[in-house]
Design an enzyme around this catalytic site. Structure first.
Site, short mmCIF file in Angstrom:
data_model
loop_
_atom_site.label_atom_id
_atom_site.label_comp_id
_atom_site.label_asym_id
_atom_site.label_seq_id
_atom_site.Cartn_x
_atom_site.Cartn_y
_atom_site.Cartn_z
N VAL A 81 -76.82 43.54 -51.03
CA VAL A 81 -77.76 44.59 -50.64
C VAL A 81 -76.96 45.76 -50.08
CG1 VAL A 81 -79.66 45.24 -49.12
CG2 VAL A 81 -79.62 42.97 -50.16
N GLU A 82 -77.16 46.94 -50.64
CA GLU A 82 -76.46 48.12 -50.13
C GLU A 82 -76.92 48.37 -48.70
OE1 GLU A 82 -76.07 51.65 -48.62
OE2 GLU A 82 -77.93 51.63 -49.81
N SER A 83 -75.97 48.66 -47.80
CA SER A 83 -76.25 48.62 -46.36
C SER A 83 -77.24 49.69 -45.89
CB SER A 83 -74.95 48.72 -45.57
OG SER A 83 -74.27 49.93 -45.84
N CYS A 188 -65.83 53.55 -47.30
CA CYS A 188 -67.02 53.31 -48.10
C CYS A 188 -66.78 53.73 -49.54
CB CYS A 188 -68.21 54.06 -47.50
SG CYS A 188 -69.71 53.98 -48.52
N ASP A 195 -64.36 52.47 -42.64
CA ASP A 195 -64.88 51.17 -42.22
C ASP A 195 -63.77 50.46 -41.47
OD1 ASP A 195 -67.40 51.47 -43.49
OD2 ASP A 195 -66.52 50.85 -45.41
N HIS A 227 -67.26 46.24 -47.97
CA HIS A 227 -66.66 45.16 -47.15
C HIS A 227 -66.48 43.88 -47.95
CE1 HIS A 227 -67.83 48.04 -44.26
NE2 HIS A 227 -68.66 47.34 -43.51
N GLU A 228 -67.55 43.46 -48.63
CA GLU A 228 -67.51 42.20 -49.36
C GLU A 228 -66.42 42.22 -50.42
OE1 GLU A 228 -71.96 43.23 -48.56
OE2 GLU A 228 -70.10 44.28 -49.05
N GLY A 257 -75.07 52.19 -38.50
CA GLY A 257 -76.51 52.20 -38.66
C GLY A 257 -77.18 50.96 -38.09
#
Length: 281
Positions: A81-83, A188, A195, A227-228, A257
């Site tokens: 899922v996009e953050s 990002c 990040d 990140h993943e 966020g």
């Protein structure tokens, strides 16, 4: 197929405050996994451990409720899922009435599970745990266990992932070590915003050269990836270059966020690491 450029990242967004599951934007894992040589079945176990610090809804009488949510996304899911979409989705609870915290938890579990399989058959559901205010004081702050390689005075000049910096004593007696670093930084994939993260590498096998490992972690500094994806790249590079018999890679990224994302990948079955934040989170 959804792509990062089609998401709300880097765009002005309207904040919907009525519950709307359609706000979740799923991105396929496959393209980035193909880049690092993963085809078909993934060669690791693990999960993405999310913490949502900004979750609120209304009870049946309209009184606001708050909670911290711990969300576990299995790594075998076809999508992430996009953050930013996750943040917009959680904000949609703000002015919606629910009977109980359990009902909120069940909505999140159902919606995220559907998103990470992108409308296909849900093969493993997301885990969701809500921490209510009376338990906030039980949330510890703890740094990762292990030997910090940041103590090493190494020269760093490469700021794009360089697996050739990794090496191990392949002809010597194997060891078991837990190594950590707070110097992980990437950007990002879409916005280029930084990040910041800490990483823990637990392995058994030929002893990894710690100086080279630190230089390798630093080499992500100007790299654009989610990140993943960074953690899976680190895992695959260490496996290929250092050939450990067992390997586990965990990264804890600072929140953005109201969300932090903490990917974990392991070569062998084990309990997931505790979703305990460190001081920077």
């Amino acid at each position: 197929m959804n792509t990062p450029e089609l998401s709300q990242l880097g765009k002005a967004s309207a904040y919907i405050d009525q519950y709307d599951a359609s706000l979740l934007f799923a991105l396929p894992r496959e393209p980035k996994r193909t880049e690092i040589g993963i085809k078909g079945h993934v060669p690791f176990l693990g999960a993405d451990l999310w913490t949502a610090f900004e979750l609120s809804w209304l009870n049946p009488r309209g009184k606001p409720q708050v909670a911290i949510a711990h969300i576990t996304v299995p790594c075998e899911s076809t999508h992430i899922v996009e953050s930013k979409s996750f943040k917009l989705y959680l904000n949609s609870f703000n002015n919606s009435r629910f009977e109980s915290a359990d009902q909120v938890r069940e909505h999140i579990r159902t919606d995220v599970s559907a998103a990470i399989w992108h409308g296909g058959k849900v093969q493993s559901t997301a885990g969701v745990r809500l921490l209510l205010p009376e338990l906030f004081d039980c949330e510890p702050i703890r740094e990762m266990e292990g030997l910090s390689i940041d103590r090493l005075d190494v020269e760093c000049s490469v700021y794009q992932p360089a697996p050739e910096l990794l090496s191990a004593a392949l002809d010597e007696k194997p060891v078991t070590e837990i190594l950590t670093s707070d110097l992980l930084k990437s950007n990002c994939l879409v916005t280029g915003q930084p990040d910041w993260g800490s990483v823990q590498i637990t392995y058994s096998g030929p002893q990894i050269d710690q100086g080279g490992l630190l230089q390798y972690i630093v080499s992500f500094r100007n790299h654009n990836e989610f990140h993943e994806q960074c953690v899976e790249r680190i895992y695959m590079d260490i496996m290929a270059r250092c050939k450990p018999a067992k390997l586990s890679v965990v990264a804890r990224y600072t929140r953005r966020g109201g969300l932090d994302i903490n990917p974990w990948r392991s070569s062998h079955p084990q309990l997931p690491p505790p979703n305990v934040r460190n001081a920077r989170q």
